[in-house]
Design an enzyme around this catalytic site. Structure first.
Site, PDB file in Angstrom:
ATOM      1  N   ASP A 165      -7.915   0.051 -26.273  1.00  0.00           N
ATOM      2  CA  ASP A 165      -7.578   0.041 -25.051  1.00  0.00           C
ATOM      3  C   ASP A 165      -8.144   1.077 -23.959  1.00  0.00           C
ATOM      4  O   ASP A 165      -8.115   2.839 -24.530  1.00  0.00           O
ATOM      5  CB  ASP A 165      -6.270   0.062 -23.847  1.00  0.00           C
ATOM      6  CG  ASP A 165      -6.166  -1.809 -23.819  1.00  0.00           C
ATOM      7  OD1 ASP A 165      -4.833  -2.512 -23.149  1.00  0.00           O
ATOM      8  OD2 ASP A 165      -6.980  -2.274 -24.301  1.00  0.00           O
ATOM      9  N   GLU A 183       1.252  -8.663   8.357  1.00  0.00           N
ATOM     10  CA  GLU A 183       1.787  -7.073   8.463  1.00  0.00           C
ATOM     11  C   GLU A 183       2.524  -6.112   7.601  1.00  0.00           C
ATOM     12  O   GLU A 183       2.588  -4.982   6.861  1.00  0.00           O
ATOM     13  CB  GLU A 183       2.342  -6.304   9.728  1.00  0.00           C
ATOM     14  CG  GLU A 183       1.215  -6.768  11.176  1.00  0.00           C
ATOM     15  CD  GLU A 183      -0.204  -5.974  10.873  1.00  0.00           C
ATOM     16  OE1 GLU A 183      -0.934  -7.336  10.721  1.00  0.00           O
ATOM     17  OE2 GLU A 183      -0.505  -5.395  10.419  1.00  0.00           O
ATOM     18  N   PRO A 230       0.741  -1.218   0.444  1.00  0.00           N
ATOM     19  CA  PRO A 230       0.052   0.010  -0.010  1.00  0.00           C
ATOM     20  C   PRO A 230       0.497   1.130   0.160  1.00  0.00           C
ATOM     21  O   PRO A 230       0.330   2.716  -0.305  1.00  0.00           O
ATOM     22  CB  PRO A 230      -0.586  -0.103   1.476  1.00  0.00           C
ATOM     23  CG  PRO A 230      -0.495  -1.388   1.527  1.00  0.00           C
ATOM     24  CD  PRO A 230       0.638  -2.185   1.071  1.00  0.00           C
ATOM     25  N   ARG A 290      -0.955  -8.472 -21.182  1.00  0.00           N
ATOM     26  CA  ARG A 290      -1.455  -7.777 -22.643  1.00  0.00           C
ATOM     27  C   ARG A 290      -1.322  -6.568 -23.187  1.00  0.00           C
ATOM     28  O   ARG A 290      -1.580  -7.025 -24.176  1.00  0.00           O
ATOM     29  CB  ARG A 290      -3.124  -7.687 -22.227  1.00  0.00           C
ATOM     30  CG  ARG A 290      -3.439  -6.334 -21.321  1.00  0.00           C
ATOM     31  CD  ARG A 290      -4.467  -6.535 -20.649  1.00  0.00           C
ATOM     32  NE  ARG A 290      -5.905  -6.489 -21.160  1.00  0.00           N
ATOM     33  CZ  ARG A 290      -5.834  -5.329 -22.436  1.00  0.00           C
ATOM     34  NH1 ARG A 290      -5.111  -4.197 -21.891  1.00  0.00           N
ATOM     35  NH2 ARG A 290      -7.006  -4.854 -23.539  1.00  0.00           N
TER      36      ARG A 290
END
Ligand code: 4FV
Length: 261
Positions: free
Chosen positions: A168, A115, A88, A153
């Site tokens: 895209d 953690e 994160p 991709r």
């Protein structure tokens, strides 16, 4: 492109390797991919890969030694590969970063659990810290799959149609136009006539307006970042003009009826 995923749950990737575009890209040798068990690099009897946090507190932290050994072994296997820690704390993943990673020869994806990982791993063994979004997962594995999926991709040959990825969402900084397929009428809802016309220029123009309108309504922030081309500017000015017309006539009527503006 070569991928090595470092995780304490390598079997989580079995279904991922064996379905869809990823499976075909592996079969066509456009990519190679494997998941290595970090436990293999914990040489104590119980192959422990986590321990209690210094300074106390809840949860466990992934030990640096097994992780460092696993990263170094993988770097031997794919010379020149870049290491990615899914966390994160990382730069939030997006299509631009996917395009950048797709130019590399190899990626070693480090999937944390508990953690997180001992901070000393990040000092000189991690090239990219990447987050898939501002929320907390139980592990980095699903984040790793997202990176591999979005990057693979973009590798030529992975999607079959050469230019598929160019069309895209986000490829031109906008959301994609609306898509339709058979039947022509579904529960009373028709496919826009222009798409049945075979008139490619009109279809292209309709698709541009569809992409622009959807981006304006759903992700105006993207248009603020985007370098608009001449056609897009012309179309937005057309809409602005129409909106001003509508508002001016509304205010005029309101004025005439003595209503509050
Ligand atoms: C995450 C994210 C994420 C944090 C502690 C796994 C978890 C545990 N990874 N983008 N968001 N990771 O929440 O990539 O180790």
């Amino acid at each position: 492109m070569h991928y090595i995923v470092l995780t304490i749950f390598p079997q989580m990737f079995n279904p991922f390797w064996t379905h869809g575009i990823i499976r075909r890209a592996i079969e066509n040798k456009i990519i190679s991919a494997s998941a290595a068990d970090i436990r293999e690099y914990a040489h104590d009897r119980h192959q422990v890969t986590d321990d209690r946090p210094y300074g106390g507190g809840s949860g466990m932290v992934m030990k640096p030694e097994p992780l460092a050994a696993a990263i170094r072994a993988a770097s031997q296997e794919i010379p020149g590969a870049k290491t990615v820690l899914l966390t994160p704390q990382g730069k939030v993943f997006n299509q631009n970063l996917a395009r950048e990673l797709a130019t590399l020869n190899g990626l070693i994806l480090v999937c944390g659990r508990y953690e997180g990982v001992d901070e000393r791993i990040c000092h000189d063994l991690i090239d990219y810290e990447i987050s898939i979004g501002d929320y907390v997962l139980t592990g980095g594995e699903v984040a790793g799959m997202i990176i591999i999926d979005a990057v693979t991709r973009l590798i030529p040959g992975a999607l079959g149609g050469e230019d598929a990825a160019e069309k895209d969402s986000f490829s031109n900084g906008m959301l994609e136009h609306a898509h339709y397929t058979r039947p022509r009428i579904f529960e009373g809802k028709k496919v826009p006539e222009v798409l049945l016309s075979g008139h490619h220029l009109e279809i292209e123009s309709w698709r541009l307006k569809s992409a622009l309108m959807r981006t304006l309504l759903k992700r105006p922030d993207l248009l603020l970042q985007k370098d608009l081309d001449r056609q897009e500017v012309k179309t937005l000015n057309r809409w602005r003009y129409d909106i001003e017309e509508i508002l001016n006539s509304h205010y005029k009527k309101a004025g005439e009826n003595g209503e509050k503006k």
